[in-house]
Design a protein around this motif. Structure first.
Motif, PDB file in Angstrom:
ATOM      1  N   HIS A  79      -7.614   4.883   7.138  1.00 50.84           N
ATOM      2  CA  HIS A  79      -6.659   3.637   7.257  1.00 50.84           C
ATOM      3  C   HIS A  79      -7.212   2.541   7.131  1.00 50.84           C
ATOM      4  O   HIS A  79      -6.490   1.365   6.881  1.00 50.84           O
ATOM      5  CB  HIS A  79      -6.616   3.893   9.040  1.00 50.84           C
ATOM      6  N   ASP A  80      -8.774   2.338   7.345  1.00 52.07           N
ATOM      7  CA  ASP A  80      -8.887   0.793   7.689  1.00 52.07           C
ATOM      8  C   ASP A  80      -8.588   0.056   6.459  1.00 52.07           C
ATOM      9  O   ASP A  80      -8.723  -1.002   5.888  1.00 52.07           O
ATOM     10  CB  ASP A  80     -10.499   0.815   8.674  1.00 52.07           C
ATOM     11  N   VAL A  81      -9.391   0.437   5.375  1.00 55.26           N
ATOM     12  CA  VAL A  81      -9.343   0.804   4.344  1.00 55.26           C
ATOM     13  C   VAL A  81      -8.164  -0.155   3.388  1.00 55.26           C
ATOM     14  O   VAL A  81      -7.893  -1.513   2.680  1.00 55.26           O
ATOM     15  CB  VAL A  81     -10.222   0.907   3.221  1.00 55.26           C
ATOM     16  N   ILE A  82      -7.185   0.539   3.843  1.00 56.18           N
ATOM     17  CA  ILE A  82      -5.832   0.574   3.347  1.00 56.18           C
ATOM     18  C   ILE A  82      -5.243  -0.483   3.878  1.00 56.18           C
ATOM     19  O   ILE A  82      -4.483  -1.624   3.224  1.00 56.18           O
ATOM     20  CB  ILE A  82      -4.867   1.928   3.238  1.00 56.18           C
ATOM     21  N   GLY A  83      -5.814  -0.335   5.306  1.00 49.91           N
ATOM     22  CA  GLY A  83      -4.714  -1.184   6.290  1.00 49.91           C
ATOM     23  C   GLY A  83      -5.272  -3.300   5.778  1.00 49.91           C
ATOM     24  O   GLY A  83      -4.684  -4.109   5.542  1.00 49.91           O
TER      25      GLY A  83
ATOM     26  N   SER B 273      -3.174  -6.169   4.378  1.00 51.94           N
ATOM     27  CA  SER B 273      -3.082  -6.703   5.786  1.00 51.94           C
ATOM     28  C   SER B 273      -3.554  -8.596   4.628  1.00 51.94           C
ATOM     29  O   SER B 273      -3.029  -9.859   5.084  1.00 51.94           O
ATOM     30  CB  SER B 273      -4.080  -7.520   6.531  1.00 51.94           C
ATOM     31  N   LEU B 274      -4.146  -8.773   3.412  1.00 52.63           N
ATOM     32  CA  LEU B 274      -4.227  -9.653   3.364  1.00 52.63           C
ATOM     33  C   LEU B 274      -3.452 -10.424   1.919  1.00 52.63           C
ATOM     34  O   LEU B 274      -2.946 -10.970   1.513  1.00 52.63           O
ATOM     35  CB  LEU B 274      -5.928  -9.136   1.866  1.00 52.63           C
ATOM     36  N   LEU B 275      -2.481  -8.863   1.300  1.00 53.50           N
ATOM     37  CA  LEU B 275      -1.432  -9.173   0.889  1.00 53.50           C
ATOM     38  C   LEU B 275      -0.515  -9.451   1.816  1.00 53.50           C
ATOM     39  O   LEU B 275       0.715  -8.874   2.092  1.00 53.50           O
ATOM     40  CB  LEU B 275      -0.739  -8.204  -0.630  1.00 53.50           C
ATOM     41  N   TRP B 276      -0.471 -10.525   2.729  1.00 58.46           N
ATOM     42  CA  TRP B 276       0.171 -11.559   3.490  1.00 58.46           C
ATOM     43  C   TRP B 276       1.675 -11.712   4.028  1.00 58.46           C
ATOM     44  O   TRP B 276       3.054 -11.580   4.336  1.00 58.46           O
ATOM     45  CB  TRP B 276      -0.443 -11.589   4.768  1.00 58.46           C
ATOM     46  N   HIS B 277       2.245 -12.144   2.207  1.00 59.87           N
ATOM     47  CA  HIS B 277       3.623 -13.281   2.312  1.00 59.87           C
ATOM     48  C   HIS B 277       4.587 -12.098   1.082  1.00 59.87           C
ATOM     49  O   HIS B 277       3.899 -11.122   0.938  1.00 59.87           O
ATOM     50  CB  HIS B 277       3.063 -14.170   1.440  1.00 59.87           C
ATOM     51  N   SER B 278       5.971 -12.047   2.008  1.00 62.24           N
ATOM     52  CA  SER B 278       6.639 -11.084   1.585  1.00 62.24           C
ATOM     53  C   SER B 278       6.603 -11.619  -0.174  1.00 62.24           C
ATOM     54  O   SER B 278       7.260 -10.424  -0.923  1.00 62.24           O
ATOM     55  CB  SER B 278       7.978 -11.783   2.155  1.00 62.24           C
ATOM     56  N   SER B 279       6.508 -12.282  -1.013  1.00 59.46           N
ATOM     57  CA  SER B 279       6.485 -12.892  -2.238  1.00 59.46           C
ATOM     58  C   SER B 279       5.704 -11.951  -3.133  1.00 59.46           C
ATOM     59  O   SER B 279       6.601 -11.466  -4.176  1.00 59.46           O
ATOM     60  CB  SER B 279       6.010 -13.937  -2.609  1.00 59.46           C
ATOM     61  N   THR B 280       4.732 -10.721  -2.422  1.00 55.31           N
ATOM     62  CA  THR B 280       3.496 -10.114  -3.379  1.00 55.31           C
ATOM     63  C   THR B 280       4.488  -8.708  -3.166  1.00 55.31           C
ATOM     64  O   THR B 280       4.207  -8.087  -4.062  1.00 55.31           O
ATOM     65  CB  THR B 280       2.086  -9.779  -2.114  1.00 55.31           C
ATOM     66  N   SER B 281       6.470  -8.937  -2.590  1.00 54.69           N
ATOM     67  CA  SER B 281       6.483  -7.415  -2.531  1.00 54.69           C
ATOM     68  C   SER B 281       7.818  -8.205  -3.958  1.00 54.69           C
ATOM     69  O   SER B 281       8.660  -6.596  -4.173  1.00 54.69           O
ATOM     70  CB  SER B 281       7.727  -7.610  -1.414  1.00 54.69           C
ATOM     71  N   ARG B 282       7.607  -8.771  -4.434  1.00 60.35           N
ATOM     72  CA  ARG B 282       8.081  -9.142  -5.787  1.00 60.35           C
ATOM     73  C   ARG B 282       7.566  -9.616  -6.897  1.00 60.35           C
ATOM     74  O   ARG B 282       6.450 -10.156  -6.633  1.00 60.35           O
ATOM     75  CB  ARG B 282       9.588  -9.858  -5.118  1.00 60.35           C
ATOM     76  N   LEU B 283       8.658  -9.845  -8.203  1.00 61.75           N
ATOM     77  CA  LEU B 283       7.441  -9.704  -9.318  1.00 61.75           C
ATOM     78  C   LEU B 283       7.547 -11.413  -9.780  1.00 61.75           C
ATOM     79  O   LEU B 283       7.147 -12.379 -10.094  1.00 61.75           O
ATOM     80  CB  LEU B 283       8.153  -9.327 -10.475  1.00 61.75           C
TER      81      LEU B 283
ATOM     82  N   VAL C 257      13.736   1.942  -3.495  1.00 56.87           N
ATOM     83  CA  VAL C 257      12.667   2.689  -3.248  1.00 56.87           C
ATOM     84  C   VAL C 257      11.540   0.930  -3.940  1.00 56.87           C
ATOM     85  O   VAL C 257      12.229   0.347  -5.095  1.00 56.87           O
ATOM     86  CB  VAL C 257      12.695   3.544  -4.337  1.00 56.87           C
ATOM     87  N   PRO C 258      10.678   0.682  -3.057  1.00 58.88           N
ATOM     88  CA  PRO C 258       9.656  -0.527  -3.096  1.00 58.88           C
ATOM     89  C   PRO C 258       9.050  -0.306  -3.952  1.00 58.88           C
ATOM     90  O   PRO C 258       8.547   1.027  -4.376  1.00 58.88           O
ATOM     91  CB  PRO C 258       8.833  -0.396  -1.486  1.00 58.88           C
ATOM     92  N   VAL C 259       8.980  -1.205  -5.011  1.00 61.78           N
ATOM     93  CA  VAL C 259       8.048  -1.649  -6.510  1.00 61.78           C
ATOM     94  C   VAL C 259       6.619  -1.280  -6.130  1.00 61.78           C
ATOM     95  O   VAL C 259       5.887  -0.917  -6.327  1.00 61.78           O
ATOM     96  CB  VAL C 259       8.847  -2.001  -6.923  1.00 61.78           C
ATOM     97  N   PHE C 260       6.785  -2.768  -4.918  1.00 64.89           N
ATOM     98  CA  PHE C 260       5.167  -3.702  -4.297  1.00 64.89           C
ATOM     99  C   PHE C 260       4.818  -2.831  -2.344  1.00 64.89           C
ATOM    100  O   PHE C 260       5.632  -2.943  -2.024  1.00 64.89           O
ATOM    101  CB  PHE C 260       5.628  -4.598  -4.886  1.00 64.89           C
ATOM    102  N   GLN C 261       3.296  -3.111  -2.375  1.00 68.68           N
ATOM    103  CA  GLN C 261       2.633  -2.501  -1.250  1.00 68.68           C
ATOM    104  C   GLN C 261       2.137  -3.502  -0.816  1.00 68.68           C
ATOM    105  O   GLN C 261       1.786  -4.258  -1.704  1.00 68.68           O
ATOM    106  CB  GLN C 261       2.066  -1.196  -0.957  1.00 68.68           C
ATOM    107  N   TRP C 262       2.882  -4.216   0.100  1.00 70.92           N
ATOM    108  CA  TRP C 262       2.231  -5.520   1.176  1.00 70.92           C
ATOM    109  C   TRP C 262       1.978  -5.077   2.053  1.00 70.92           C
ATOM    110  O   TRP C 262       2.352  -3.785   2.676  1.00 70.92           O
ATOM    111  CB  TRP C 262       3.145  -6.831   0.417  1.00 70.92           C
ATOM    112  N   ARG C 263       1.440  -6.182   3.346  1.00 72.00           N
ATOM    113  CA  ARG C 263       1.090  -5.678   4.250  1.00 72.00           C
ATOM    114  C   ARG C 263       2.967  -5.603   5.255  1.00 72.00           C
ATOM    115  O   ARG C 263       2.843  -4.478   5.689  1.00 72.00           O
ATOM    116  CB  ARG C 263       0.910  -6.985   5.263  1.00 72.00           C
ATOM    117  N   GLY C 264       4.125  -6.369   4.686  1.00 78.14           N
ATOM    118  CA  GLY C 264       4.828  -5.009   5.457  1.00 78.14           C
ATOM    119  C   GLY C 264       5.625  -4.209   5.676  1.00 78.14           C
ATOM    120  O   GLY C 264       6.112  -3.604   5.806  1.00 78.14           O
TER     121      GLY C 264
END
Length: 389
Positions: free
Chosen positions: A135-139, A143-153, A104-111
């Motif tokens: 939709h636009d607010v979430i999107g 979109s600003l959490l654009w790098h895949s590193s933001t999916s990990r601590l 289960v994904p722990v963090f959310q990001w653009r991907g």
């Protein structure tokens, strides 16, 4: 280890299973609901006379898994972990293995922002989804959490590295504990809400790697504990801030913080994120999937039914569960133990204050969960007896 079974009797658990399955069927097969009623009445009556906990657990688990079957992404490979990892302990116990879902994904990001995900999360309110959110607010935020590193601590140096994490709550059990050096000896340290360090270094340590909060809990902490010494959010080189998306304001604040602009709208309109976070741009945001999953699997309190619009796991609980799904070894300090009444609410209280139980959290269920996981050696819980007389 079902969260329901921690708090409910056998008959109550049966009722929970009954309502879960019946609601699910009613939402999908409205025409069949009346013909199904006699069957489920017989089902309920039979179970009230039965003591087969294993049978009930099967249906209970089926109800949970039917709700969450779409959360796991099949194409995500489970991370390779070292021999020391708590995941190995979990996988040795069949019951734990069925509850913990490390895919289960722990963090959310653009991907993670896809049309399919948006549609699925539209069925659940915050913090479990995006029901009625724009939709636009979430999107825009994701979109600003654009790098895949933001999916990990954090990044592992090697697959054999054993990452040790301490999660520090603010419980009064830490006052006079002398646990500071042990806390700081961990690779990473989580703190939450009114995380006061100055003057309590010997008891709570000095290191802060991750600070978890909702905007509401952050602001309440700055207001409520200002006189105790919590005058600003922790700021340290390399610290990462973990947002819990409890309200739309959390998404709006993240977006403003990343862009370095005042909050444009909502309850926090005009706020400057730099006043809270300085120039730091290391932000993470829990995924609604993750909040939904840990709530359903571990902390599905009866209060969720009674106070549906209020209930969610506490900030400390969500950070501890985050650590349990990202770190290899986890130690918990400052959380509720059996003898919590022997201690003040917080370690920085100037006078003794009793823990107050509010409807939005089930602190007793959380304490039972920590005790159980400690007993099963999935994590380590700091406990302490007061010498009397």
């Amino acid at each position: 280890m079902s969260s329901i079974s921690l708090a409910c009797s056998s008959s109550n658990r049966t009722w929970v299973v009954f309502t879960c399955i019946y609601r699910s069927l009613c939402s999908r097969m409205t025409k069949l609901r009346f013909c199904l009623i006699p069957f489920f009445v017989l089902f309920l009556c039979w179970n009230l006379l039965s003591s087969s906990d294993d049978w009930i657990t099967v249906f209970e688990r089926a109800a949970l898994e039917s709700q969450e079957s779409w959360i796991e992404t099949d194409n995500i490979e489970e991370e390779t972990v070292p021999a020391c990892s708590l995941r190995n302990t979990v996988n040795k116990d069949n019951n734990n293995k069925k509850h913990f879902k490390f895919k289960v994904p722990v963090f959310q990001w653009r991907g993670t922002f896809t049309h399919a995900t948006f549609e699925k999360l539209q069925t659940s309110p915050l913090p479990y989804g995006w029901k009625e959110l724009d939709h636009d607010v979430i999107g825009k935020t994701l979109s600003l959490l654009w790098h895949s590193s933001t999916s990990r601590l954090f990044e592992r140096n090697t697959s054999h590295e054993c990452v040790r994490c301490a999660v520090v709550g603010n419980g009064g059990i830490l006052r006079g504990s002398g646990q500071g050096k042990l806390i700081d000896s961990h690779d990473y340290v989580f703190r939450v809400n009114g995380a006061i360090i100055k003057g309590f270094e010997k008891d709570v340590g000095t290191k802060t790697s991750f600070y978890g909060f909702t905007i509401n809990s952050l602001k309440n902490s700055l207001s409520a504990y200002h006189e105790d010494g919590f005058t600003k959010v922790p700021r340290y080189p390399g610290i990462r801030y973990i947002f819990i998306p409890a309200e739309i304001r959390d998404y709006v604040m993240v977006a403003a913080a990343i862009q370095g602009v005042p909050v444009p709208s909502g309850l926090d309109e005009g706020d400057s994120p730099s006043d809270y976070f300085g120039d730091n741009n290391e932000f993470r945001m829990l995924h609604p999937y993750f909040v939904q999953y840990v709530t359903n699997r571990f902390l599905n309190s009866p209060q969720m039914e009674m106070y549906r619009d209020l209930y969610m796991p506490s900030t400390g609980a969500l950070m501890l569960l985050t650590a349990l799904h990202t770190c290899d070894q986890v130690s918990a300090f400052g959380f509720i133990t059996d003898n919590y009444k022997d201690f003040s609410d917080h370690y920085y209280d100037k006078v003794h204050r009793e823990l107050v139980h509010y409807a939005n959290h089930d602190m007793m269920m959380e304490s039972l969960l920590w005790k159980l996981l400690h007993t099963q050696k999935v994590m380590w819980l700091y406990q302490r007896e007061i010498k009397k007389g």
